[in-house]
Scaffold this active site. Sequence first.
Site, PDB file in Angstrom:
ATOM      1  N   GLN A  88      38.450  37.817  40.500  1.00 31.56           N
ATOM      2  CA  GLN A  88      38.139  39.242  40.545  1.00 31.56           C
ATOM      3  C   GLN A  88      38.622  39.849  41.858  1.00 31.56           C
ATOM      4  O   GLN A  88      37.913  39.846  42.865  1.00 31.56           O
ATOM      5  CB  GLN A  88      36.640  39.483  40.370  1.00 31.56           C
ATOM      6  CG  GLN A  88      36.347  40.949  40.203  1.00 31.56           C
ATOM      7  CD  GLN A  88      35.010  41.217  39.572  1.00 31.56           C
ATOM      8  OE1 GLN A  88      34.281  40.312  39.185  1.00 31.56           O
ATOM      9  NE2 GLN A  88      34.682  42.480  39.466  1.00 31.56           N
ATOM     10  N   PHE A  89      39.841  40.394  41.822  1.00 29.30           N
ATOM     11  CA  PHE A  89      40.421  40.990  43.028  1.00 29.30           C
ATOM     12  C   PHE A  89      39.644  42.223  43.485  1.00 29.30           C
ATOM     13  O   PHE A  89      39.700  42.604  44.653  1.00 29.30           O
ATOM     14  CB  PHE A  89      41.897  41.330  42.816  1.00 29.30           C
ATOM     15  CG  PHE A  89      42.143  42.535  41.949  1.00 29.30           C
ATOM     16  CD1 PHE A  89      42.346  43.778  42.518  1.00 29.30           C
ATOM     17  CD2 PHE A  89      42.171  42.422  40.560  1.00 29.30           C
ATOM     18  CE1 PHE A  89      42.577  44.893  41.727  1.00 29.30           C
ATOM     19  CE2 PHE A  89      42.394  43.514  39.760  1.00 29.30           C
ATOM     20  CZ  PHE A  89      42.599  44.766  40.338  1.00 29.30           C
ATOM     21  N   THR A  90      38.875  42.840  42.585  1.00 31.15           N
ATOM     22  CA  THR A  90      38.133  44.049  42.954  1.00 31.15           C
ATOM     23  C   THR A  90      37.024  43.782  43.966  1.00 31.15           C
ATOM     24  O   THR A  90      36.454  44.730  44.516  1.00 31.15           O
ATOM     25  CB  THR A  90      37.549  44.755  41.712  1.00 31.15           C
ATOM     26  OG1 THR A  90      36.663  43.874  41.039  1.00 31.15           O
ATOM     27  CG2 THR A  90      38.664  45.203  40.769  1.00 31.15           C
TER      28      THR A  90
END
Length: 154
Positions: free
Chosen positions: A81-83
């Site tokens: 999850q790059f967010t």
Amino acid sequence: MRLVLQRVTGASVRVSGKIVADIDTGLLVLVGFGAEDGDAITPVMYKMIEKMLDLRIFSDDTGKMNRSLRDITGDILLVSQFTLYASCRKGRRPSFSDAAPPDVATRLFDCFVTDVATRHNGKTASGIFGADMDVSLTNQGPVTIVLDSRDFSE
């Protein structure tokens, strides 16, 4: 690296309507890599893996959080999850410039999943890096804990 650990009684990941990974009691872990993490797993990341597996966040027979994922031989579901590296300081649209580039993050996530699987005696599952995933979970407690590599020194 940032990890969001959620104690669950069950979790799953769907891609295009199909379940690609699921677990029973254990941890759902959202995994994000930052641009400052470099392009290889570091000693700090190994410390974070050990901390994740050894945190006493599961209840014992008296209801106290005295057991680790290893103690209960729980499952673990890892989801990229790059967010987790979103910056919302300016404007209304998050910036993801602090996240690791996709090619680096893919390599790091693959190494992370492999390393967790070799260190963990329970089921290890993962989502699909870069896919549009639907993540379902039943957060038990709820218990949610954030681990950030900035909090661990080499």
